[in-house]
Design an enzyme around this catalytic site. Structure first.
Site, PDB file in Angstrom:
ATOM      1  N   CYS A 191      39.412  56.673  88.154  1.00 49.13           N
ATOM      2  CA  CYS A 191      39.308  56.357  87.003  1.00 49.13           C
ATOM      3  C   CYS A 191      37.984  57.139  86.423  1.00 49.13           C
ATOM      4  O   CYS A 191      37.908  56.900  85.060  1.00 49.13           O
ATOM      5  CB  CYS A 191      39.004  54.961  86.680  1.00 49.13           C
ATOM      6  SG  CYS A 191      37.471  54.312  87.129  1.00 49.13           S
ATOM      7  N   CYS A 197      33.729  58.078  90.348  1.00 52.59           N
ATOM      8  CA  CYS A 197      35.387  57.247  90.923  1.00 52.59           C
ATOM      9  C   CYS A 197      36.551  58.388  90.681  1.00 52.59           C
ATOM     10  O   CYS A 197      36.688  58.850  89.550  1.00 52.59           O
ATOM     11  CB  CYS A 197      35.794  56.168  90.389  1.00 52.59           C
ATOM     12  SG  CYS A 197      37.529  55.272  90.769  1.00 52.59           S
ATOM     13  N   CYS A 227      23.739  58.578  95.942  1.00 55.32           N
ATOM     14  CA  CYS A 227      22.943  57.657  95.333  1.00 55.32           C
ATOM     15  C   CYS A 227      23.752  57.243  93.998  1.00 55.32           C
ATOM     16  O   CYS A 227      23.982  57.886  93.027  1.00 55.32           O
ATOM     17  CB  CYS A 227      21.618  58.396  94.669  1.00 55.32           C
ATOM     18  SG  CYS A 227      20.404  57.708  93.699  1.00 55.32           S
ATOM     19  N   CYS A 284      37.909  49.823  88.371  1.00 60.01           N
ATOM     20  CA  CYS A 284      39.323  49.960  88.742  1.00 60.01           C
ATOM     21  C   CYS A 284      39.361  49.413  90.025  1.00 60.01           C
ATOM     22  O   CYS A 284      40.665  49.503  90.585  1.00 60.01           O
ATOM     23  CB  CYS A 284      39.841  51.445  88.554  1.00 60.01           C
ATOM     24  SG  CYS A 284      39.267  52.584  89.984  1.00 60.01           S
ATOM     25  N   CYS A 287      35.082  50.302  93.198  1.00 62.75           N
ATOM     26  CA  CYS A 287      34.706  50.749  91.770  1.00 62.75           C
ATOM     27  C   CYS A 287      34.678  49.463  90.752  1.00 62.75           C
ATOM     28  O   CYS A 287      35.654  48.819  90.934  1.00 62.75           O
ATOM     29  CB  CYS A 287      35.564  51.658  91.190  1.00 62.75           C
ATOM     30  SG  CYS A 287      35.643  52.095  89.574  1.00 62.75           S
TER      31      CYS A 287
HETATM   32 ZN   LIG Z   1      37.380  53.592  89.273  1.00 63.42          ZN
END
Ligand SMILES: [Zn+2]
Length: 150
Positions: free
Chosen positions: A117, A114, A137, A68, A65
């Site tokens: 976060c 995610c 995607c 984070c 991510c």
């Molecule tokens: Zn994240």
């Protein structure tokens, strides 16, 4: 391995519990991200197809991510979908992604975020390759690749 039924179940009945949670204010995210990263991850934007830096990258490594740092996808489950966005068939871990029904644009889609976060990643569709049949995607701006041996 997750399949479309599992995804719908998460989107309707609730998501798996993440290993950890990271929460920041909009101002904090703004100061940590580029304007384009902020627009896509925190305001649920979409990058232009075929514009993303990671569309045609297949180096071995881990995609995490951008907000984070949580690992989200492995390069071994990345594939070329010709959709114009990086595409994966599975998350790296069952609980790394969060799913939510998205009825914008006049159709029902499943948004992926995610799970640590709540960063917007993109959408998941039931038209991926076997065996999972899933196509995650993902916007290039939402993820970063940590190459193996780097
Ligand atoms: Zn994240």
């Amino acid at each position: 391995m997750l399949n479309w039924k599992n995804i719908l179940d998460f989107a309707v009945n609730g998501n798996p519990t993440p290993d950890r949670r990271i929460e920041k204010s909009d101002e904090e995210w703004k100061s940590l991200l580029s304007p384009e990263q902020y627009r896509i991850t925190r305001l649920k934007g979409t990058e232009m197809p075929h514009s993303g830096a990671l569309c045609s990258v297949y180096d071995p490594g881990i995609y995490s991510c951008i907000c984070c740092d949580t690992p989200l996808f492995d390069s071994t489950i990345k594939y070329s979908s010709s959709s114009g966005w990086p595409s994966f068939t599975q998350p790296i871990q069952k609980n790394s992604i969060k799913y939510e029904k998205d009825s914008t644009l006049g159709m029902i889609r499943v948004e992926i975020m995610c799970n640590t976060c709540d960063s917007h990643l993109g959408h998941v569709f039931p038209d991926g390759p076997e065996p999972s049949g899933l196509r995650y995607c993902v916007n290039s701006e939402s993820i970063k690749l940590k190459k193996k041996n780097e």
